[in-house]
Design a protein around this motif. Structure first.
Motif: not given
Length: 199
Positions: A92-99, A153-155, A164-168, A179-187
Protein backbone atom coordinates in the motif's frame (compact mmCIF):
# COMPACT_ATOMS: atom_id res chain seq x y z
CA UNK A 1 -72.58 -39.81 24.16
CA UNK A 2 -69.99 -37.94 22.09
CA UNK A 3 -70.26 -34.20 21.73
CA UNK A 4 -71.24 -32.88 18.34
CA UNK A 5 -67.84 -31.21 17.46
CA UNK A 6 -66.00 -34.39 18.48
CA UNK A 7 -68.31 -36.50 16.32
CA UNK A 8 -67.91 -34.15 13.36
CA UNK A 9 -64.09 -34.23 13.65
CA UNK A 10 -63.99 -38.03 13.83
CA UNK A 11 -66.22 -38.28 10.76
CA UNK A 12 -64.07 -35.86 8.78
CA UNK A 13 -60.83 -37.55 9.78
CA UNK A 14 -62.20 -40.83 8.66
CA UNK A 15 -62.66 -39.66 5.09
CA UNK A 16 -60.14 -41.11 2.56
CA UNK A 17 -59.55 -37.72 0.91
CA UNK A 18 -58.42 -36.18 4.20
CA UNK A 19 -56.10 -39.12 4.87
CA UNK A 20 -54.55 -38.78 1.39
CA UNK A 21 -54.13 -35.04 1.89
CA UNK A 22 -52.32 -35.62 5.17
CA UNK A 23 -50.10 -38.29 3.59
CA UNK A 24 -49.30 -35.97 0.63
CA UNK A 25 -48.36 -33.11 2.97
CA UNK A 26 -46.04 -35.40 4.93
CA UNK A 27 -44.30 -36.61 1.74
CA UNK A 28 -43.93 -33.01 0.51
CA UNK A 29 -42.42 -31.79 3.79
CA UNK A 30 -40.09 -34.75 4.31
CA UNK A 31 -39.12 -35.44 0.72
CA UNK A 32 -37.88 -32.02 -0.36
CA UNK A 33 -38.08 -31.10 -4.00
CA UNK A 34 -39.31 -33.99 -6.13
CA UNK A 35 -38.59 -32.27 -9.46
CA UNK A 36 -35.14 -33.26 -10.80
CA UNK A 37 -32.64 -30.41 -10.79
CA UNK A 38 -29.88 -29.78 -13.31
CA UNK A 39 -26.42 -30.32 -11.94
CA UNK A 40 -23.75 -27.75 -12.64
CA UNK A 41 -20.19 -27.79 -11.42
CA UNK A 42 -17.53 -25.10 -11.28
CA UNK A 43 -14.96 -25.82 -13.94
CA UNK A 44 -12.36 -23.78 -12.04
CA UNK A 45 -12.02 -21.95 -8.74
CA UNK A 46 -13.08 -18.30 -9.13
CA UNK A 47 -10.19 -15.83 -8.99
CA UNK A 48 -10.02 -13.68 -5.85
CA UNK A 49 -10.84 -10.10 -6.81
CA UNK A 50 -9.04 -7.08 -5.37
CA UNK A 51 -10.67 -5.63 -2.24
CA UNK A 52 -10.37 -2.07 -0.90
CA UNK A 53 -8.03 -1.08 1.94
CA UNK A 54 -9.55 0.69 4.95
CA UNK A 55 -8.17 3.27 7.38
CA UNK A 56 -8.86 2.13 10.97
CA UNK A 57 -10.50 5.32 12.24
CA UNK A 58 -10.29 4.35 15.91
CA UNK A 59 -6.47 4.28 15.57
CA UNK A 60 -5.78 7.60 13.77
CA UNK A 61 -3.55 10.20 15.43
CA UNK A 62 -4.45 12.91 16.32
CA UNK A 63 -7.83 11.54 17.33
CA UNK A 64 -9.49 14.96 16.94
CA UNK A 65 -10.34 15.97 13.38
CA UNK A 66 -10.16 19.70 14.20
CA UNK A 67 -6.82 20.89 15.60
CA UNK A 68 -6.48 24.44 16.91
CA UNK A 69 -3.48 26.34 18.21
CA UNK A 70 -0.76 25.02 15.89
CA UNK A 71 2.09 27.55 16.01
CA UNK A 72 0.92 28.88 19.35
CA UNK A 73 1.09 26.29 22.12
CA UNK A 74 1.37 23.37 19.73
CA UNK A 75 4.70 23.43 17.86
CA UNK A 76 4.89 19.85 16.52
CA UNK A 77 2.25 17.73 14.86
CA UNK A 78 2.38 14.09 13.89
CA UNK A 79 -0.41 12.59 11.80
CA UNK A 80 -0.52 8.81 11.58
CA UNK A 81 -2.86 6.04 10.55
CA UNK A 82 -3.19 2.27 10.69
CA UNK A 83 -4.53 0.52 7.61
CA UNK A 84 -6.17 -2.84 7.05
CA UNK A 85 -6.41 -4.67 3.75
CA UNK A 86 -7.97 -8.12 3.29
CA UNK A 87 -5.52 -8.65 0.42
CA UNK A 88 -2.61 -9.27 2.77
CA UNK A 89 0.05 -9.37 0.02
CA UNK A 90 -0.76 -5.89 -1.34
CA UNK A 91 1.86 -3.18 -0.95
CA UNK A 92 0.00 0.00 0.00
CA UNK A 93 0.97 3.64 -0.45
CA UNK A 94 -0.09 6.56 1.74
CA UNK A 95 -0.08 9.94 -0.02
CA UNK A 96 -0.09 12.97 2.30
CA UNK A 97 -1.45 16.34 1.13
CA UNK A 98 -1.63 19.76 2.76
CA UNK A 99 -4.22 22.07 1.18
CA UNK A 100 -4.58 19.98 -1.96
CA UNK A 101 -5.67 22.04 -4.98
CA UNK A 102 -6.76 20.08 -8.08
CA UNK A 103 -5.97 23.14 -10.23
CA UNK A 104 -2.27 23.00 -9.34
CA UNK A 105 0.12 20.46 -10.78
CA UNK A 106 2.10 19.84 -7.61
CA UNK A 107 2.03 16.33 -6.21
CA UNK A 108 1.81 14.97 -2.72
CA UNK A 109 3.69 16.53 0.21
CA UNK A 110 4.92 13.12 1.30
CA UNK A 111 4.58 9.49 0.19
CA UNK A 112 4.76 6.66 2.69
CA UNK A 113 4.86 2.94 1.68
CA UNK A 114 3.06 0.42 3.89
CA UNK A 115 4.50 -3.05 3.44
CA UNK A 116 2.62 -6.34 3.99
CA UNK A 117 2.72 -7.78 7.53
CA UNK A 118 2.85 -11.49 6.82
CA UNK A 119 -0.70 -12.77 6.72
CA UNK A 120 -2.13 -9.98 8.89
CA UNK A 121 -5.06 -7.96 7.56
CA UNK A 122 -4.21 -5.03 9.87
CA UNK A 123 -0.75 -3.72 9.03
CA UNK A 124 1.80 -3.39 11.82
CA UNK A 125 3.44 -0.36 10.28
CA UNK A 126 1.89 3.11 10.69
CA UNK A 127 1.93 5.63 7.87
CA UNK A 128 2.89 9.00 9.32
CA UNK A 129 3.46 12.65 8.43
CA UNK A 130 5.26 15.07 10.78
CA UNK A 131 5.52 18.85 10.80
CA UNK A 132 7.46 21.20 13.04
CA UNK A 133 6.47 24.86 13.20
CA UNK A 134 10.06 25.95 13.90
CA UNK A 135 11.54 23.94 11.03
CA UNK A 136 13.41 25.70 8.23
CA UNK A 137 11.69 23.38 5.71
CA UNK A 138 8.83 25.09 3.91
CA UNK A 139 5.44 23.69 4.75
CA UNK A 140 2.08 25.23 3.87
CA UNK A 141 0.86 24.17 7.31
CA UNK A 142 3.16 26.81 8.88
CA UNK A 143 1.30 29.63 7.12
CA UNK A 144 -1.26 31.26 9.47
CA UNK A 145 -4.86 30.35 8.70
CA UNK A 146 -7.01 27.28 8.16
CA UNK A 147 -5.56 24.19 6.48
CA UNK A 148 -6.58 20.70 5.43
CA UNK A 149 -4.28 17.72 5.98
CA UNK A 150 -5.37 14.65 4.05
CA UNK A 151 -4.05 11.14 3.62
CA UNK A 152 -5.05 8.93 0.69
CA UNK A 153 -4.18 5.24 0.96
CA UNK A 154 -4.22 3.15 -2.20
CA UNK A 155 -3.34 -0.36 -3.33
CA UNK A 156 -2.14 1.04 -6.66
CA UNK A 157 -0.71 4.41 -7.72
CA UNK A 158 -2.70 7.65 -7.98
CA UNK A 159 -3.39 9.93 -10.91
CA UNK A 160 -4.64 13.15 -9.37
CA UNK A 161 -6.49 11.64 -6.46
CA UNK A 162 -7.91 8.57 -8.20
CA UNK A 163 -6.49 5.03 -8.34
CA UNK A 164 -4.58 4.80 -11.61
CA UNK A 165 -4.40 1.14 -12.46
CA UNK A 166 -6.98 -1.53 -13.11
CA UNK A 167 -6.13 -5.10 -14.06
CA UNK A 168 -7.90 -6.83 -16.93
CA UNK A 169 -8.39 -10.46 -15.98
CA UNK A 170 -9.09 -13.01 -18.76
CA UNK A 171 -11.86 -15.51 -18.08
CA UNK A 172 -12.08 -19.17 -19.18
CA UNK A 173 -15.04 -18.41 -21.46
CA UNK A 174 -12.98 -15.87 -23.44
CA UNK A 175 -14.43 -12.81 -21.70
CA UNK A 176 -12.62 -10.40 -19.42
CA UNK A 177 -13.34 -8.66 -16.15
CA UNK A 178 -11.86 -5.40 -14.83
CA UNK A 179 -10.31 -5.62 -11.37
CA UNK A 180 -9.94 -2.01 -10.15
CA UNK A 181 -7.55 -0.46 -7.66
CA UNK A 182 -8.99 1.22 -4.58
CA UNK A 183 -8.29 4.19 -2.31
CA UNK A 184 -9.38 5.31 1.16
CA UNK A 185 -9.00 8.79 2.62
CA UNK A 186 -8.99 10.60 5.96
CA UNK A 187 -8.94 14.36 6.67
CA UNK A 188 -7.91 16.68 9.53
CA UNK A 189 -8.55 20.43 9.77
CA UNK A 190 -5.76 22.55 11.28
CA UNK A 191 -5.84 26.19 12.35
CA UNK A 192 -2.37 27.74 12.43
CA UNK A 193 -1.97 30.82 14.63
CA UNK A 194 -0.26 33.93 13.30
CA UNK A 195 1.71 34.56 16.47
CA UNK A 196 2.57 32.14 19.18
CA UNK A 197 5.21 30.72 21.46
CA UNK A 198 6.85 28.43 18.89
CA UNK A 199 10.33 29.49 17.72
Amino acid sequence: MKSSPYRLASELLGLPAVKCLGLGAAVWVLGGCVIPQEESYLSEIPMQRNRPPRIVESQVQPTERIIRGYGSDLCNLEFSIIVEDPDVDNRLLAYWYVDYDPNQTRGEDERDPIEPSGSKVVRDERASFQVNFGSADFNRLNTPGDHIVEVVVTDTSLVGREPAESKTIPLADGGTVIDPGYAATYVWFVRTEARGNCP
